[in-house]
Design a protein around this motif. Structure first.
Motif, PDB file in Angstrom:
ATOM      1  N   LEU A  30     -13.701 -51.478  57.332  1.00 50.33           N
ATOM      2  CA  LEU A  30     -15.103 -51.114  57.186  1.00 50.33           C
ATOM      3  C   LEU A  30     -15.366 -49.830  57.957  1.00 50.33           C
ATOM      4  CD1 LEU A  30     -17.779 -52.185  55.976  1.00 50.33           C
ATOM      5  CD2 LEU A  30     -18.167 -53.377  58.142  1.00 50.33           C
ATOM      6  N   SER A  31     -16.073 -48.876  57.323  1.00 48.93           N
ATOM      7  CA  SER A  31     -16.340 -47.598  57.983  1.00 48.93           C
ATOM      8  C   SER A  31     -17.815 -47.373  58.285  1.00 48.93           C
ATOM      9  CB  SER A  31     -15.840 -46.440  57.094  1.00 48.93           C
ATOM     10  OG  SER A  31     -16.619 -46.338  55.917  1.00 48.93           O
ATOM     11  N   GLY A  32     -18.672 -48.353  57.999  1.00 48.65           N
ATOM     12  CA  GLY A  32     -20.106 -48.206  58.235  1.00 48.65           C
ATOM     13  C   GLY A  32     -20.829 -49.493  57.898  1.00 48.65           C
TER      14      GLY A  32
ATOM     15  N   THR B 229     -20.587 -45.646  53.891  1.00 47.17           N
ATOM     16  CA  THR B 229     -19.725 -46.813  54.074  1.00 47.17           C
ATOM     17  C   THR B 229     -18.669 -46.967  52.987  1.00 47.17           C
ATOM     18  OG1 THR B 229     -21.502 -48.031  55.203  1.00 47.17           O
ATOM     19  CG2 THR B 229     -19.695 -49.331  54.281  1.00 47.17           C
ATOM     20  N   TYR B 230     -17.418 -47.024  53.410  1.00 48.86           N
ATOM     21  CA  TYR B 230     -16.351 -47.574  52.579  1.00 48.86           C
ATOM     22  C   TYR B 230     -16.064 -48.975  53.110  1.00 48.86           C
ATOM     23  CZ  TYR B 230     -15.034 -43.264  50.121  1.00 48.86           C
ATOM     24  OH  TYR B 230     -15.024 -42.157  49.305  1.00 48.86           O
TER      25      TYR B 230
ATOM     26  N   PRO C 228     -11.231 -43.085  50.643  1.00 46.71           N
ATOM     27  CA  PRO C 228     -11.491 -43.950  51.802  1.00 46.71           C
ATOM     28  C   PRO C 228     -10.758 -43.426  53.023  1.00 46.71           C
ATOM     29  CG  PRO C 228      -9.903 -44.970  50.333  1.00 46.71           C
ATOM     30  CD  PRO C 228     -10.394 -43.745  49.633  1.00 46.71           C
ATOM     31  N   PRO C 229     -11.186 -43.834  54.218  1.00 46.54           N
ATOM     32  CA  PRO C 229     -10.489 -43.413  55.438  1.00 46.54           C
ATOM     33  C   PRO C 229      -9.005 -43.796  55.381  1.00 46.54           C
ATOM     34  CG  PRO C 229     -12.561 -44.481  55.980  1.00 46.54           C
ATOM     35  CD  PRO C 229     -12.349 -44.687  54.514  1.00 46.54           C
ATOM     36  N   PRO C 230      -8.134 -42.999  56.005  1.00 49.55           N
ATOM     37  CA  PRO C 230      -6.683 -43.278  55.970  1.00 49.55           C
ATOM     38  C   PRO C 230      -6.316 -44.671  56.472  1.00 49.55           C
ATOM     39  CG  PRO C 230      -7.091 -41.082  56.821  1.00 49.55           C
ATOM     40  CD  PRO C 230      -8.434 -41.740  56.717  1.00 49.55           C
ATOM     41  N   THR C 231      -7.095 -45.211  57.414  1.00 47.18           N
ATOM     42  CA  THR C 231      -6.781 -46.530  57.961  1.00 47.18           C
ATOM     43  C   THR C 231      -6.907 -47.636  56.919  1.00 47.18           C
ATOM     44  OG1 THR C 231      -9.080 -46.707  58.708  1.00 47.18           O
ATOM     45  CG2 THR C 231      -7.446 -45.961  60.319  1.00 47.18           C
ATOM     46  N   PHE C 232      -7.607 -47.377  55.797  1.00 45.20           N
ATOM     47  CA  PHE C 232      -7.752 -48.374  54.741  1.00 45.20           C
ATOM     48  C   PHE C 232      -6.454 -48.566  53.974  1.00 45.20           C
ATOM     49  CE2 PHE C 232     -11.907 -48.253  55.922  1.00 45.20           C
ATOM     50  CZ  PHE C 232     -12.844 -48.747  55.026  1.00 45.20           C
TER      51      PHE C 232
END
Length: 260
Positions: free
Chosen positions: A42-44, A76-77, A231-235
């Motif tokens: 989750l990014s947001g 948010t992703y 999406p963020p790389p951590t996803f």
């Protein structure tokens, strides 16, 4: 000969009725509260509107249930991992409903994966359910229904300007200005079938598609119209790198997405 069985008093009958009601309510509550997945990344802010109308804000590792409507805010992703190991990643400004999800390793006949993309976009990666019962997966959108043939795909619903201004919820940022209103799809791996009253069309890995509305049949388009999914790389920890699962056609018309 007289009937020796004691008569049931009105109080005893009422007690039995109340006991049955409690047992039935308890069973229903247990089913309604059964988790079908978790928020993996989750990014947001991510809002969860429950089937009973209650609303809660989710965090990483929060559970989701059948009947939930998830709303990803403008930055948010959100990556949801379901109990069959499938993944749905929501992009910013997305409203997504889990209409019905059921998976039991020992009961393939009861499989169900029915979703609705109300607004925005997502990436879907097939899990165990989709591999053994492809026909049980269904993603409804305002323009068509998407079925799978074992796949990874991106879907983006673009509202027209007038509808976007009137629609409630977060604004979807980052859309290319040349994305026409309608449903856009990109297949990264496998195959999907897109169907509406106007017709049906299969899309294979590396192909892009477009459906303007529910009455016009889906069409294959020759190149990426500007569809992006970042999406963020951590996803994507543990993936094979950018576009790892795509063929030459997809490499030529790249979607900004890292896939398994």
């Amino acid at each position: 000969m007289k009937n020796l069985r004691p008569k049931c008093t009105a109080i005893e009958a009422l007690a039995r009725v109340m006991l049955c009601a409690v047992l039935l309510f308890g069973a229903g509550a247990a089913w309604a509260g059964q988790a079908v997945g978790i928020v993996e990344h989750l990014s947001g802010p991510l809002m969860d509107r429950k089937a009973d109308g209650t609303v809660k804000i989710l965090a990483a590792r929060s559970e989701v249930e059948s009947g939930d409507t998830l709303v990803a805010e403008k930055n948010t992703y959100a990556q949801i991992r379901f109990i069959d190991n499938s993944e749905i990643t929501l992009r910013p400004g997305t409203t997504f409903k889990i209409d019905n999800f059921a998976y039991d390793a020992d009961k393939p006949e009861a499989d169900s994966a029915a979703f609705s993309l109300v607004k925005g976009g997502l990436r879907s990666i097939t899990g165990l359910l989709g591999k053994r019962n492809k026909e049980k997966f269904q993603l409804k959108t305002p323009a068509a229904t998407i079925g799978i043939r074992g796949t990874t795909f991106i879907a983006q619903w673009v509202e027209d300007a007038a509808a976007a201004k009137q629609a409630p919820g977060p604004v979807t940022p980052g859309l290319a200005p040349d994305l026409a209103p309608g449903l856009h799809v990109a297949v990264l791996d496998g195959m999907i079938v897109v169907t509406n009253p106007g017709g049906a069309q299969h899309f294979q890995a590396g192909q892009f598609g477009f459906v303007p509305n529910m009455t016009v049949p889906p069409i294959v388009i020759p190149q990426n119209p500007g569809l992006k999914f970042t999406p963020p790389p951590t996803f994507n920890i543990g993936t094979g790198g950018p576009l790892a699962s795509q063929g030459p056609a997809a490499q030529q018309n790249k979607v900004d997405c890292i896939v398994r």
